[in-house]
Design an enzyme around this catalytic site. Structure first.
Site, PDB file in Angstrom:
ATOM      1  N   GLY A 397       0.831  -1.195   0.000  1.00 63.76           N
ATOM      2  CA  GLY A 397       0.000   0.000   0.000  1.00 63.76           C
ATOM      3  C   GLY A 397       0.862   1.239   0.000  1.00 63.76           C
ATOM      4  N   PRO A 398       0.236   2.385  -0.269  1.00 65.54           N
ATOM      5  CG  PRO A 398      -1.353   3.987  -0.770  1.00 65.54           C
ATOM      6  CD  PRO A 398      -1.180   2.547  -0.519  1.00 65.54           C
ATOM      7  N   PRO A 399       2.503   4.936   1.098  1.00 65.63           N
ATOM      8  CG  PRO A 399       4.275   6.328   0.519  1.00 65.63           C
ATOM      9  CD  PRO A 399       3.027   5.728  -0.032  1.00 65.63           C
ATOM     10  N   GLY A 400       2.328   5.653   4.605  1.00 70.78           N
ATOM     11  CA  GLY A 400       1.514   6.286   5.637  1.00 70.78           C
ATOM     12  C   GLY A 400       0.160   5.664   5.865  1.00 70.78           C
ATOM     13  CB  VAL A 401      -1.871   3.027   4.369  1.00 68.27           C
ATOM     14  CG1 VAL A 401      -2.230   3.978   3.248  1.00 68.27           C
ATOM     15  CG2 VAL A 401      -0.861   2.002   3.918  1.00 68.27           C
ATOM     16  N   GLY A 402      -0.187   2.843   7.471  1.00 64.70           N
ATOM     17  CA  GLY A 402      -0.127   2.075   8.710  1.00 64.70           C
ATOM     18  C   GLY A 402       0.514   0.711   8.596  1.00 64.70           C
ATOM     19  CE  LYS A 403       3.512   0.206   3.273  1.00 64.30           C
ATOM     20  NZ  LYS A 403       2.948   1.548   3.057  1.00 64.30           N
ATOM     21  CB  THR A 404       5.672   0.965   9.887  1.00 56.87           C
ATOM     22  OG1 THR A 404       6.117   1.203   8.567  1.00 56.87           O
ATOM     23  CG2 THR A 404       6.847   0.713  10.785  1.00 56.87           C
ATOM     24  CB  SER A 737      -5.255   3.823 -16.389  1.00 59.30           C
ATOM     25  OG  SER A 737      -4.613   4.897 -15.742  1.00 59.30           O
ATOM     26  CE  LYS A 780      -5.906   4.957 -11.776  1.00 57.41           C
ATOM     27  NZ  LYS A 780      -5.864   4.037 -12.915  1.00 57.41           N
TER      28      LYS A 780
HETATM   29  P1  ADP Z   1       3.550   2.985   6.410  1.00 51.39           P
HETATM   30  O1  ADP Z   1       4.401   2.035   7.093  1.00 51.39           O
HETATM   31  O2  ADP Z   1       2.427   2.331   5.687  1.00 51.39           O
HETATM   32  O3  ADP Z   1       4.245   3.965   5.565  1.00 51.39           O
HETATM   33  P2  ADP Z   1       3.045   4.004   9.027  1.00 51.39           P
HETATM   34  O4  ADP Z   1       2.760   2.736   9.712  1.00 51.39           O
HETATM   35  O5  ADP Z   1       4.383   4.613   9.226  1.00 51.39           O
HETATM   36  O6  ADP Z   1       2.791   3.837   7.496  1.00 51.39           O
HETATM   37  O7  ADP Z   1       1.933   5.055   9.400  1.00 51.39           O
HETATM   38  C1  ADP Z   1       2.155   6.423   9.543  1.00 51.39           C
HETATM   39  C2  ADP Z   1       1.430   6.928  10.767  1.00 51.39           C
HETATM   40  O8  ADP Z   1       0.038   6.842  10.571  1.00 51.39           O
HETATM   41  C3  ADP Z   1       1.701   6.127  11.976  1.00 51.39           C
HETATM   42  O9  ADP Z   1       1.841   6.972  13.060  1.00 51.39           O
HETATM   43  C4  ADP Z   1       0.478   5.256  12.121  1.00 51.39           C
HETATM   44  O10 ADP Z   1       0.248   4.916  13.454  1.00 51.39           O
HETATM   45  C5  ADP Z   1      -0.590   6.137  11.600  1.00 51.39           C
HETATM   46  N1  ADP Z   1      -1.696   5.364  11.030  1.00 51.39           N
HETATM   47  C6  ADP Z   1      -1.757   4.820   9.812  1.00 51.39           C
HETATM   48  N2  ADP Z   1      -2.914   4.173   9.624  1.00 51.39           N
HETATM   49  C7  ADP Z   1      -3.602   4.298  10.768  1.00 51.39           C
HETATM   50  C8  ADP Z   1      -4.882   3.836  11.207  1.00 51.39           C
HETATM   51  N3  ADP Z   1      -5.680   3.103  10.422  1.00 51.39           N
HETATM   52  N4  ADP Z   1      -5.274   4.133  12.441  1.00 51.39           N
HETATM   53  C9  ADP Z   1      -4.479   4.890  13.236  1.00 51.39           C
HETATM   54  N5  ADP Z   1      -3.292   5.338  12.900  1.00 51.39           N
HETATM   55  C10 ADP Z   1      -2.838   5.062  11.662  1.00 51.39           C
END
Ligand code: ADP
Length: 832
Positions: A397-404, A737, A780
């Site tokens: 998934g894109p950055p910042g979606v909570g993977k880490t 696309s 999209k």
């Molecule tokens: P990724 O690894 O996908 O780039 P991160 O895990 O670093 O993303 O997420 C970035 C920040 O957003 C983190 O502080 C994370 O806790 C928060 N975050 C992302 N998704 C959620 C969610 N569904 N609920 C609460 N916090 C989230």
């Protein structure tokens, strides 16, 4: 003394060869008949013989009491006690004693000492308590009787008078030696020393000094047997000199050792103090000898034997080469690695699925499907344990979606350490497996570096950006990664640097990627892909309100009463200060907001009076309250960063709305086509990649093929150049696309029919007008939704993905799957 006795004495001497018991040892120079004077013959007498082992009683000397057991000597003394208490003492080695006792002795020593029996007390145990005092040196003349004890004829020997400088000097020297001895040994009574100093006869002096500790049995015997007084004293002198030398040497050694000991004791003492000081200062206690320290660390290591063996082998090399050798640094680095890698097996409590769910829910908003799959994964792990090859999770998934952060939560739920390593840009196998130690500056690969950071043999190990692993001439990192991820092989993972196998089988690997496609096939097959799309604005709002803002507030030491942010303000942050699929930048902006507020709060506490527009309350900072509203955002964070695409304000000819996918999420994209008079075909401007150009060509070909059908004069194409422009905005991904959007804009331009402004579309187009599937539907549609689009045209192939879209999107957008360009045009140009 009778004549008869005298005669017998003479006879004895004359017939010495006839006397068996006579010790006629010609080798013994001391046994010299010249010394037998007439006086001696006169004084000759018959005495019981006492044989003493390992002791010599010199003339004029009393010895401490002796214990004598039953035997010949006992009988002899018993007899003497009855008579005139005189005995002849002879002195032998212990091992000779038996021979004399059993009458076997054929040779008795020639010289003995006539002694006076001072005491003879029979004890109940059959032994006797005896005190003897030496009287004269004596010569043994003849054995008169063998049984039950020896009775011998003997005569005292008197030292001749000797005077002269030389003997005087010798006596002085010996007395000095005695003084030296006393100095060195101490513990000698002064009277004894004075007594020695008064002696003026060399022979006597020699006899007396033998009692000192410098003399051994054989020395004393030698002195006894030496009849010539000067010679006797010389011998005593030599023995004393040798002993003095030894004694001095010993003392010097003792002194030296003492000095060394003192020095080392001093050092020990100082080091002890230093250790205490270090401990007080909270500094690490380090052993002084790095090699010992290494050995100790290795001994303490909870590692398999082969690891310790290898490490000790290296320590040995280090010890041999020396700490200053050029190799020492390399070996030490290596040993540091071995010592610092986690080797010990760990036990973990059973996984609680309920608890895991709680943890996932507390940390993350939404993501229901993802959480579900994670819980399923954990459940399987719990039941099957290590029996099953559990697949490796891969969050895409894109950055910042909570993977880490999902990875972290999994680690928390399992009670394990969490580590991550980025594989982005890894092109070389050595980055995974390390370099051989022969390379300068070699180190282990990323995997083991992660393990060292983890400090645990079984962490949750996140491998980021697995889609960005490349292959080139330096080797294929993919195969090394496959080995890492393969439970069949990874218990003996080999790192080039470490050289010994490392067990990765207890590690829980999780991979992450931004895109699925670039992940090498074999790797993808090993993993269970979990896709996490971007968030809708509403979801972002929820996340910011419920998770990010409280987290950042706490992080910046602010109380809930001190800072509140309105939903509108958050929305502004989402829309104008971050452009992303995830919430990473949103979180950053919130952090920056909190930082600014924290500063104000802290400053206010300095001044104790608050002067702030947003602040309610006065002196007490605890009561200070910052309410951040939409309008306050620019004052805190500066002007907005982005304007995002919004739907056109009215229907226009030659302008169609497409949507693009970027790693930061989706956005809408207006494609404009303007036919201008001129020769040629297409002119493309704006940020168009090659694939986009090809799409444009395909669109053009399709339009021409349908021109007649749509009532366009075929000559129109000959007379016009079609200028295609993609206005600024997000750099469109090199994807096909945009095909249907381009075609729609083109046909609108040719036909003069306006495109509906509330329609957005995505799909690839073939030359014959078939619409093909695309990726990134969620991003999209989210972008279209945000832009205020009402109708969304998508390829039929993607209809199956609609269920995965957020409810809000499905509810607000009219999603129309199509399979041909005709359908697209019917919808998009529908109003006219
Ligand atoms: P990724 O690894 O996908 O780039 P991160 O895990 O670093 O993303 O997420 C970035 C920040 O957003 C983190 O502080 C994370 O806790 C928060 N975050 C992302 N998704 C959620 C969610 N569904 N609920 C609460 N916090 C989230």
């Amino acid at each position: 003394m009778s004549d008869d006795m005298l005669r017998r004495k003479k006879l004895d001497i004359d017939n010495d060869e006839d006397i068996e018991a006579w010790p006629l040892d010609d080798d013994n120079p001391e046994f010299d008949f010249d010394f037998i004077d007439s006086d001696e013959a006169v004084q000759s007498r018959e005495l019981p013989l006492v044989i003493l082992a390992e002791i010599v009683i010199m003339p004029r000397m009393t010895v401490p009491p002796l214990q004598v057991g039953q035997g010949k000597s006992y009988s002899a003394m018993e007899q003497a006690w009855e008579e005139n208490r005189e005995v002849l003492l002879i002195f032998v080695h212990e091992d000779e004693l038996e021979g004399y006792r059993s009458n076997q002795a054929q040779q008795l020593p020639p010289i003995g000492v006539i002694a006076k029996l001072e005491e003879f007390i029979k004890l109940p145990d059959g032994t006797a308590h005896v005190i003897l005092e030496g009287v004269h040196r004596a010569r043994l003349h003849q054995v008169m009787q063998f049984h039950p004890f020896y009775r011998v004829r003997c005569a005292p020997i008197h030292d001749p008078e000797i005077k002269g400088m030389e003997v005087q000097a010798l006596m002085e020297t010996v007395k000095q030696q005695v003084d030296e001895f006393v100095d060195l040994l101490g513990e000698v009574p002064q009277e004894a020393v004075a007594f020695v100093h008064r002696i003026d006869k060399p022979g006597y002096l020699a006899d007396i000094v033998t009692w000192g500790p410098a003399f051994e049995f054989k020395d004393r015997l030698d002195i006894l047997n030496t009849l010539e007084p000067t010679e006797r004293l010389r011998k005593a002198y030599l023995i004393l000199a040798r002993q003095l030398e030894l004694l001095k040497l010993r003392q010097k050694i003792q002194q030296d050792t003492k000095e060394v000991l003192d020095q080392s004791q001093r050092e020990y003492f100082l080091r002890e103090q230093m250790r205490v000081i270090r401990r007080e200062l909270g500094e690490d206690e380090e052993s002084d000898d790095p090699i010992d320290e290494m050995r100790r660390k290795i001994a303490e290591l909870q590692a398999p034997d082969y690891v310790k063996e290898q490490a000790l082998h290296e320590v040995k090399r280090l010890a041999q080469q020396g700490m200053n050798s050029p190799e020492a640094g390399v070996i030490r680095t290596y040993l540091d690695w071995i010592v610092n890698l986690p080797w010990a097996d760990e036990e973990f409590p059973e996984i609680s699925i309920t608890e895991a769910q709680q943890i996932l829910d507390t940390d993350h908003y939404g993501l229901e499907k993802v959480k579900e799959r994670i819980l399923e994964y954990l459940a399987v792990r719990k039941l099957a344990g290590n029996k099953m090859r559990s697949p490796i999770l891969c969050f895409v998934g894109p950055p910042g979606v909570g993977k880490t952060s999902l990875g972290r939560s999994i680690a928390r739920a399992l009670g394990r350490q969490f580590v991550r390593t980025s594989l982005g840009g890894v092109r070389d196998e050595a980055e995974i497996r390390g370099h051989r130690r022969t390379y300068i500056g070699a180190l282990p690969g990323r995997i083991l570096q992660g393990m060292k950071t983890a400090k645990s043999k079984s962490p949750v190990y996140m491998m980021d950006e697995i889609d960005k692993v490349g292959t080139d001439f330096r080797g294929d990192p993919t195969s090394a990664l496959l080995e890492v991820l393969d439970p069949e092989q990874n218990n003996t993972f080999s790192d080039h640097y470490l050289e010994i196998p490392y067990d990765l089988s207890k590690v829980i690997f999780i991979a992450t990627a931004n895109q699925l496609e670039p992940i090498p096939g074999p790797l993808r097959d090993r993993m269970e892909i979990i896709e996490i799309g971007g968030y809708t604005e509403d979801e972002k709002l929820e996340i910011a309100r419920g998770f990010l803002a409280p987290k950042q507030r706490e992080f910046h030491g602010l109380l809930e009463e001190q800072l509140s942010i309105s939903d509108e303000a958050i929305m502004k942050l989402i829309r104008e200060y971050s452009r992303e699929a995830g919430v990473r930048n949103l979180e950053r902006e919130l952090a920056s907001l909190c930082r600014k507020v924290a500063r104000k709060v802290a400053t206010a506490s300095d001044d104790s009076v608050a002067h702030n527009d947003n602040a309610e309350g006065t002196a007490d900072t605890g009561a200070l309250h910052f309410k951040i509203d939409e309008a306050d955002i620019p004052t805190y964070l500066g002007p907005e960063r982005f304007t995002f695409g919004l739907a056109e304000e009215r229907d226009e000819v030659g302008v169609a709305t497409g949507v693009t996918w970027t790693p930061a999420g989706g956005d809408i994209l207006s494609i404009e086509v303007l036919p201008v008079r001129g020769k040629g075909s297409l002119q493309l401007t704006g940020q168009l990649g090659d694939v986009m150009r090809e799409s444009a060509q395909a669109a053009m070909s399709y339009a021409r093929s349908r021109a007649e059908q749509m009532g366009i004069d075929p000559n129109y194409f000959e007379e016009h150049v079609f200028h295609i422009h993609v206005p600024e905005g997000e750099v469109p991904k090199e994807g096909p696309s945009a095909g249907i959007t381009l075609t729609t804009a083109l046909i609108s331009a040719m036909t003069g029919r306006p495109v509906r402004r509330d329609v957005a579309m995505t799909g690839e187009v073939t030359l014959r007008g078939k619409v093909l599937g695309i990726g990134g539907l969620k991003e999209k549609t989210l972008a279209a939704h945000r832009a205020g689009i009402r109708t969304f045209i998508l390829p039929k192939e993607n209809a199956k993905d609609i269920v995965d879209l957020p409810d809000k999107v499905r509810h607000d957008l009219k999603l129309i799957p199509v399979s041909s360009m005709e359908e697209v045009l019917k919808i998009a140009l529908g109003n006219s």
